[in-house]
Design a protein around this motif. Structure first.
Motif, PDB file in Angstrom:
ATOM      1  N   ALA A 144      44.392  33.696  85.793  1.00  0.00           N
ATOM      2  CA  ALA A 144      43.262  33.584  84.866  1.00  0.00           C
ATOM      3  C   ALA A 144      42.274  34.726  85.054  1.00  0.00           C
ATOM      4  O   ALA A 144      41.757  35.282  84.078  1.00  0.00           O
ATOM      5  N   LYS A 145      42.029  35.095  86.306  1.00  0.00           N
ATOM      6  CA  LYS A 145      41.072  36.168  86.572  1.00  0.00           C
ATOM      7  C   LYS A 145      41.634  37.526  86.196  1.00  0.00           C
ATOM      8  O   LYS A 145      40.943  38.351  85.582  1.00  0.00           O
ATOM      9  N   ASP A 146      42.912  37.779  86.530  1.00  0.00           N
ATOM     10  CA  ASP A 146      43.502  39.094  86.285  1.00  0.00           C
ATOM     11  C   ASP A 146      43.837  39.325  84.817  1.00  0.00           C
ATOM     12  O   ASP A 146      43.647  40.424  84.299  1.00  0.00           O
ATOM     13  N   VAL A 147      44.353  38.292  84.161  1.00  0.00           N
ATOM     14  CA  VAL A 147      44.821  38.449  82.780  1.00  0.00           C
ATOM     15  C   VAL A 147      43.734  38.148  81.756  1.00  0.00           C
ATOM     16  O   VAL A 147      43.591  38.867  80.757  1.00  0.00           O
ATOM     17  N   LEU A 148      42.969  37.090  81.991  1.00  0.00           N
ATOM     18  CA  LEU A 148      41.976  36.657  81.006  1.00  0.00           C
ATOM     19  C   LEU A 148      40.541  37.009  81.377  1.00  0.00           C
ATOM     20  O   LEU A 148      39.627  36.728  80.595  1.00  0.00           O
ATOM     21  N   ALA A 149      40.367  37.597  82.574  1.00  0.00           N
ATOM     22  CA  ALA A 149      39.009  37.863  83.061  1.00  0.00           C
ATOM     23  C   ALA A 149      38.192  36.578  83.057  1.00  0.00           C
ATOM     24  O   ALA A 149      37.034  36.549  82.631  1.00  0.00           O
ATOM     25  N   LEU A 150      38.830  35.509  83.532  1.00  0.00           N
ATOM     26  CA  LEU A 150      38.224  34.184  83.506  1.00  0.00           C
ATOM     27  C   LEU A 150      38.253  33.584  84.920  1.00  0.00           C
ATOM     28  O   LEU A 150      39.228  32.934  85.307  1.00  0.00           O
ATOM     29  N   PRO A 151      37.215  33.796  85.705  1.00  0.00           N
ATOM     30  CA  PRO A 151      37.182  33.266  87.071  1.00  0.00           C
ATOM     31  C   PRO A 151      37.242  31.739  87.086  1.00  0.00           C
ATOM     32  O   PRO A 151      36.628  31.077  86.257  1.00  0.00           O
ATOM     33  N   MET A 152      38.001  31.195  88.040  1.00  0.00           N
ATOM     34  CA  MET A 152      38.112  29.750  88.193  1.00  0.00           C
ATOM     35  C   MET A 152      37.616  29.327  89.572  1.00  0.00           C
ATOM     36  O   MET A 152      37.785  30.052  90.552  1.00  0.00           O
ATOM     37  N   GLN A 153      37.018  28.157  89.617  1.00  0.00           N
ATOM     38  CA  GLN A 153      36.587  27.571  90.883  1.00  0.00           C
ATOM     39  C   GLN A 153      37.204  26.185  91.001  1.00  0.00           C
ATOM     40  O   GLN A 153      36.966  25.332  90.145  1.00  0.00           O
ATOM     41  N   ILE A 154      38.014  25.971  92.033  1.00  0.00           N
ATOM     42  CA  ILE A 154      38.654  24.681  92.246  1.00  0.00           C
ATOM     43  C   ILE A 154      37.708  23.791  93.043  1.00  0.00           C
ATOM     44  O   ILE A 154      37.291  24.138  94.149  1.00  0.00           O
ATOM     45  N   ILE A 155      37.360  22.655  92.470  1.00  0.00           N
ATOM     46  CA  ILE A 155      36.452  21.700  93.111  1.00  0.00           C
ATOM     47  C   ILE A 155      37.277  20.561  93.700  1.00  0.00           C
ATOM     48  O   ILE A 155      37.978  19.865  92.976  1.00  0.00           O
ATOM     49  N   LYS A 156      37.208  20.388  94.995  1.00  0.00           N
ATOM     50  CA  LYS A 156      37.976  19.339  95.646  1.00  0.00           C
ATOM     51  C   LYS A 156      37.274  17.995  95.513  1.00  0.00           C
ATOM     52  O   LYS A 156      36.047  17.920  95.425  1.00  0.00           O
ATOM     53  N   ARG A 157      38.085  16.949  95.497  1.00  0.00           N
ATOM     54  CA  ARG A 157      37.529  15.599  95.387  1.00  0.00           C
ATOM     55  C   ARG A 157      36.681  15.278  96.607  1.00  0.00           C
ATOM     56  O   ARG A 157      37.070  15.536  97.744  1.00  0.00           O
ATOM     57  N   ILE A 158      35.521  14.701  96.366  1.00  0.00           N
ATOM     58  CA  ILE A 158      34.629  14.304  97.445  1.00  0.00           C
ATOM     59  C   ILE A 158      35.132  12.998  98.042  1.00  0.00           C
ATOM     60  O   ILE A 158      35.368  12.039  97.310  1.00  0.00           O
ATOM     61  N   PRO A 159      35.346  12.928  99.365  1.00  0.00           N
ATOM     62  CA  PRO A 159      35.842  11.696  99.984  1.00  0.00           C
ATOM     63  C   PRO A 159      34.971  10.499  99.629  1.00  0.00           C
ATOM     64  O   PRO A 159      33.745  10.538  99.751  1.00  0.00           O
ATOM     65  N   GLY A 160      35.609   9.436  99.151  1.00  0.00           N
ATOM     66  CA  GLY A 160      34.896   8.221  98.799  1.00  0.00           C
ATOM     67  C   GLY A 160      34.312   8.215  97.406  1.00  0.00           C
ATOM     68  O   GLY A 160      33.783   7.202  96.958  1.00  0.00           O
ATOM     69  N   ALA A 161      34.406   9.339  96.696  1.00  0.00           N
ATOM     70  CA  ALA A 161      33.852   9.402  95.347  1.00  0.00           C
ATOM     71  C   ALA A 161      34.713   8.589  94.398  1.00  0.00           C
ATOM     72  O   ALA A 161      35.927   8.539  94.528  1.00  0.00           O
ATOM     73  N   THR A 162      34.072   7.945  93.437  1.00  0.00           N
ATOM     74  CA  THR A 162      34.795   7.121  92.468  1.00  0.00           C
ATOM     75  C   THR A 162      35.055   7.854  91.168  1.00  0.00           C
ATOM     76  O   THR A 162      35.714   7.335  90.286  1.00  0.00           O
ATOM     77  N   VAL A 163      34.506   9.064  91.043  1.00  0.00           N
ATOM     78  CA  VAL A 163      34.676   9.852  89.826  1.00  0.00           C
ATOM     79  C   VAL A 163      35.341  11.167  90.174  1.00  0.00           C
ATOM     80  O   VAL A 163      34.980  11.809  91.152  1.00  0.00           O
ATOM     81  N   SER A 164      36.312  11.580  89.400  1.00  0.00           N
ATOM     82  CA  SER A 164      36.976  12.855  89.610  1.00  0.00           C
ATOM     83  C   SER A 164      35.981  13.987  89.469  1.00  0.00           C
ATOM     84  O   SER A 164      35.003  13.900  88.740  1.00  0.00           O
ATOM     85  N   THR A 165      36.229  15.079  90.200  1.00  0.00           N
ATOM     86  CA  THR A 165      35.318  16.214  90.131  1.00  0.00           C
ATOM     87  C   THR A 165      35.255  16.797  88.740  1.00  0.00           C
ATOM     88  O   THR A 165      34.275  17.438  88.376  1.00  0.00           O
ATOM     89  N   SER A 166      36.280  16.606  87.967  1.00  0.00           N
ATOM     90  CA  SER A 166      36.239  17.079  86.581  1.00  0.00           C
ATOM     91  C   SER A 166      36.152  15.889  85.638  1.00  0.00           C
ATOM     92  O   SER A 166      36.646  15.917  84.533  1.00  0.00           O
ATOM     93  N   GLY A 167      35.500  14.826  86.087  1.00  0.00           N
ATOM     94  CA  GLY A 167      35.394  13.618  85.284  1.00  0.00           C
ATOM     95  C   GLY A 167      34.701  13.820  83.961  1.00  0.00           C
ATOM     96  O   GLY A 167      34.905  13.065  83.025  1.00  0.00           O
ATOM     97  N   LEU A 168      33.847  14.833  83.878  1.00  0.00           N
ATOM     98  CA  LEU A 168      33.177  15.104  82.605  1.00  0.00           C
ATOM     99  C   LEU A 168      34.182  15.426  81.523  1.00  0.00           C
ATOM    100  O   LEU A 168      34.036  15.022  80.379  1.00  0.00           O
ATOM    101  N   ALA A 169      35.238  16.140  81.903  1.00  0.00           N
ATOM    102  CA  ALA A 169      36.255  16.490  80.910  1.00  0.00           C
ATOM    103  C   ALA A 169      37.002  15.256  80.453  1.00  0.00           C
ATOM    104  O   ALA A 169      37.216  15.039  79.268  1.00  0.00           O
TER     105      ALA A 169
END
Length: 208
Positions: A148-173
């Motif tokens: 994504a960064k090399d081809v699309l110039a689109l930086p990505m950040q992977i967010i890991k699940r927080i232990p004990g959290a009930t909502v996915s880190t990308s739950g908004l999506a």
């Protein structure tokens, strides 16, 4: 809208609606003319401005959701998601930090998130050159962020699940899919040339 909300077939519309053929013809005509897209784009833009944000997004969140396929979906377009134990389709979506839809790709449920993400990110970049960062969960590891960064110039950040959290880190999506769509897949013409908002954005789940 009634069909989408109720999950029914066109021919099951209540009697107070026009004949199914008439409804389909009107829907197809509006789709082909781009009317639905323009309406959704306008709604998303108004909501962003009302919330004090720039009309063109500078950050996005991606995720996917597997759902059972309707009887009308042919076998060639459905698949088995072993993790969710569901035979159906998978919708891969990109939303802004308010949860408003930016891009969507629908695949068979058997398609891995990281594979469909290539198509999703390509669509996202094609519609919004202003996007400078994409957040995703642990389902998008490996070479995808590098590509994504090399081809699309689109930086990505992977967010890991927080232990004990009930909502996915990308739950908004994923949360978007539980509501009536408030956004759309494009204001491409305008956002492709608009200068990005310099304001630093953070995903909602980092502050909750």
């Amino acid at each position: 809208m009634y069909i989408v909300r109720g999950g029914i077939a066109r021919r099951q519309l209540p009697v107070q609606f026009p004949p199914a053929g008439t409804v389909y013809a009107a829907f197809a005509r509006w789709s082909h003319s781009g009317a639905w897209q323009h309406i959704l784009d306008a709604l998303r833009d108004r909501l962003r401005v009302r919330d004090g944000r720039d009309r063109c997004p500078t950050a996005a969140i991606i995720d996917s959701q597997t759902v059972p396929a309707a009887d009308t979906v042919p076998r060639s377009k459905r698949g088995w998601d072993g993790g969710k134990r569901t035979n159906g389709v998978k919708r891969h979506i990109a939303v802004d930090v308010n949860g408003l839809l930016l891009a969507v790709v629908v695949t068979a449920a058997s398609i891995q998130d990281r594979d469909a993400a290539h198509r999703l990110l390509t669509a996202l970049r094609g519609r919004f050159s202003t996007i400078r960062l994409v957040w995703a969960d642990g389902g998008y590891p490996g070479r995808l962020p590098v590509w994504a960064k090399d081809v699309l110039a689109l930086p990505m950040q992977i967010i890991k699940r927080i232990p004990g959290a009930t909502v996915s880190t990308s739950g908004l999506a994923c949360g978007w899919s539980r509501e009536v769509s408030r956004g759309s897949t494009s204001t491409a013409a305008a956002c492709a040339t608009t200068k990005p908002d310099p304001t630093t954005m953070k995903p909602w789940f980092t502050s909750r």
